[in-house]
Structure formats: structure tokens, C-alpha cells
Enzyme design. Structure first.
Site, short mmCIF file in Angstrom:
data_model
loop_
_atom_site.label_atom_id
_atom_site.label_comp_id
_atom_site.label_asym_id
_atom_site.label_seq_id
_atom_site.Cartn_x
_atom_site.Cartn_y
_atom_site.Cartn_z
N LEU A 115 -4.56 -4.01 2.85
CA LEU A 115 -3.21 -4.05 3.42
C LEU A 115 -3.11 -3.06 4.57
O LEU A 115 -3.61 -1.95 4.49
CB LEU A 115 -2.17 -3.71 2.35
CG LEU A 115 -2.05 -4.67 1.18
CD1 LEU A 115 -0.75 -4.42 0.43
CD2 LEU A 115 -2.11 -6.13 1.62
N GLU B 267 -6.49 5.96 0.82
CA GLU B 267 -7.93 5.97 1.14
C GLU B 267 -8.26 4.95 2.23
O GLU B 267 -9.34 4.98 2.80
CB GLU B 267 -8.75 5.66 -0.12
CG GLU B 267 -8.80 6.80 -1.09
CD GLU B 267 -9.68 6.51 -2.29
OE1 GLU B 267 -10.18 5.36 -2.42
OE2 GLU B 267 -9.86 7.42 -3.11
N GLY C 44 0.84 -1.21 0.00
CA GLY C 44 0.00 0.00 0.00
C GLY C 44 0.87 1.26 0.00
O GLY C 44 0.62 2.20 -0.76
N HIS C 45 1.90 1.25 0.85
CA HIS C 45 2.82 2.40 0.87
C HIS C 45 3.58 2.49 -0.45
O HIS C 45 3.80 3.59 -0.97
CB HIS C 45 3.83 2.26 2.01
CG HIS C 45 3.23 2.22 3.38
ND1 HIS C 45 3.19 1.08 4.14
CD2 HIS C 45 2.64 3.19 4.12
CE1 HIS C 45 2.63 1.35 5.30
NE2 HIS C 45 2.27 2.62 5.32
#
Ligand code: PAF
Length: 266
Positions: free
Chosen positions: A180, A144, A31-32
Site C-alpha cells: 500500500l 517498514e 497502512g496508515h
């Protein structure tokens, strides 16, 4: 890639214009990496911050056990083409100790996550505001996955006239729907299986246009303790009769509190 941890080195590092910042607490996952990739694609310089912010953890929360994986995080940053990492210590961020003056998130800071985690958004907005001042980016990318946080950071940028464009990036999920999160690593295999109910409940809520269907999903997995499941408008106000909406949930899976959300069209 340069890595700095003090204010003077950050100032000296002066990145070439059109700077994007990605703020994290480390324990980086895909996700990062997605946030960094989007920043990399859109900006000339990419700055990553890594700081586990004590202000946003309550007294009984997981500040001490929050995963700290600096070496692995720097590998991710390097692989994704980050130009500069700012990884301050607590003393660098808060040289006078915990700040007495904090950003007030307003009424939206007291509902949902703010109701369950008093002071959480004061802590988040205070550190994000400080990191904005220290890094002076043109754009900032937030996931988000933390939808209420993203909404409040946008509101802070607007209400404080910050010259920073805040961009939201869609949640990255495992193939089975689990969003995640750095906290997923706390989950035992059976808990990870149970945690899939969050996404199922959100999908059911979004499809039915009401939380009843989602609540039924949670009722079928009693080992998961629901905190909230709501349907709102995209700004987290009351759900509209028709049009875009957002389903949001938080639940305890064993000792781990997870959150997730999904867009809906009513
Ligand atoms: O989303 C996070 O990881 C944190 O809340 C943030 C924005 C880095 C502030 O500490």
C-alpha cells in the site's frame, strides 16, 4: 478528536502522558490505519500529524500533485481513535521559510533512495526532528514500507539522544502483494498490474538469496523501469553470507516511482 494547525493550540492541547505519534503526509490508507491501530493499542494518547513536507520533494517531483485528502483523512483518524491531529500549514512549520540548517543523514542518506532523490533524507529527518520537538511523544510509529527512512529515523533518535522509542510496523499489502502506498492512486489499471513485479522480484531475491532472480523478474516486465534492486543486511550494510537480510527495490511504473522491501533469511 481535536484538530489543530498552529503551534499554540498544539501546546495547549497537552495530551495525558504516554503519547504515541504517527507522522504522515495524509492521503491515508490501510497502512496508515495499521500504524494508528498499533499506536492506539500501546499508548494512552495518540497524536497524528498530517503535513506534506516540501523539503523532501525534489524540483521535478510530485509535490504539487501529491494527493491532499484532508476530510477523508480526518474520518480515518476519527474511526481509529486518534486523540489529536496536528495539521500545520507550510508557514506554521517553516515560519522563516525553508530552514538553512538541516539534519545530515550521513552516508546512509546518500545511497538507494538518497542517490535517486538528492536531499530527500535531509528533508525527511529535518521535518521528523521538528515534529518530534513540537509533539514531544514517548513513542513514534513508522512503516517498514519506507525501510531506509525508518532506519535513518532510528539512527537519528539514537545519535541525537532523543528520548523517543521508534517502532517499525510491517508493510500492509493488497492480496496480490502490492504494498500500500499513497502513490498507488496514480496508477492506471495496466500499470497497477505491471507494478506487481516489485513484490515478485523481492520475493524471488529473498528466496534465492541473490538479486539475479529478482532482476530476471524485472526483465520480464520491460515497461517497468528498475531504479535499484539490492540485498543488504537489516541495517542496510553489505548482505551477510548467512542470517537476516533485506531486499529493497525502487522502480518507475509509467510516471510513478514506487518502492518496496522484504525481509530475507540467508
Ligand atoms: O513517510 C512519510 O509519510 C514522510 O516521509 C514523513 C515521515 C511523514 C515525513 O514527512
Amino acid at each position: 478528536m481535536r484538530v489543530v494547525s498552529d503551534r499554540a493550540s498544539l501546546r495547549d492541547a497537552s495530551l495525558p502522558g504516554d503519547v504515541a505519534v504517527v507522522m504522515t503526509m495524509g492521503a491515508l490508507h490501510e497502512g496508515h490505519a495499521t500504524l494508528i491501530r498499533q499506536a492506539r493499542a500501546e499508548a494512552r494518547s495518540v497524536l497524528l500529524t498530517i503535513f506534506v513536507n516540501p523539503l523532501q520533494f525534489g524540483p521535478n517531483e510530485d509535490f504539487d500533485r501529491y494527493p491532499r485528502t484532508m476530510e477523508a483523512d480526518l474520518e480515518v483518524a476519527r474511526a481509529e481513535g486518534v486523540d489529536l491531529v496536528f495539521a500545520p500549514t507550510r508557514e506554521v512549520m517553516y515560519p522563516q521559510g525553508e530552514p538553512a540548517v538541516r539534519v545530515d543523514p550521513g552516508p546512509l542518506g546518500n545511497v538507494l533512495e538518497g542517490a535517486s532523490r538528492p536531499g530527500f533524507f535531509h528533508g525527511v529527518l529535518t521535518v521528523v526532528n521538528k515534529l518530534f520537538q513540537l509533539t514531544r511523544p514517548d513513542r513514534a510509529y513508522f512503516g517498514e514500507k519506507d525501510y531506509q527512512q525508518l532506519t535513518l529515523i532510528r539512527a537519528m533518535a539514537r545519535d541525537f539522544d532523543l528520548p523517543i522509542e521508534v517502532r517499525g510496523v510491517p508493510t500492509v499489502r493488497e492480496a496480490d502483494g502490492l504494498a500500500l502506498s499513497s502513490r498507488n492512486r496514480y496508477l492506471a489499471p495496466a500499470e497497477r498490474e505491471a507494478a506487481l513485479v516489485l513484490h515478485r522480484a523481492l520475493a524471488a531475491t529473498a528466496a534465492a538469496g541473490s538479486v539475479e532472480a529478482g532482476l530476471a523478474e524485472f526483465a520480464a516486465v520491460p515497461e517497468v523501469k528498475l531504479d535499484y534492486l539490492v540485498l543488504t543486511d537489516p541495517m542496510l550494510g553489505p548482505a551477510p553470507a548467512h542470517g537476516p537480510a533485506r531486499a529493497l527495490t525502487a522502480a518507475w511504473v509509467g510516471g510513478t516511482r514506487l518502492i518496496d522491501n522484504l525481509g530475507a533469511e540467508l
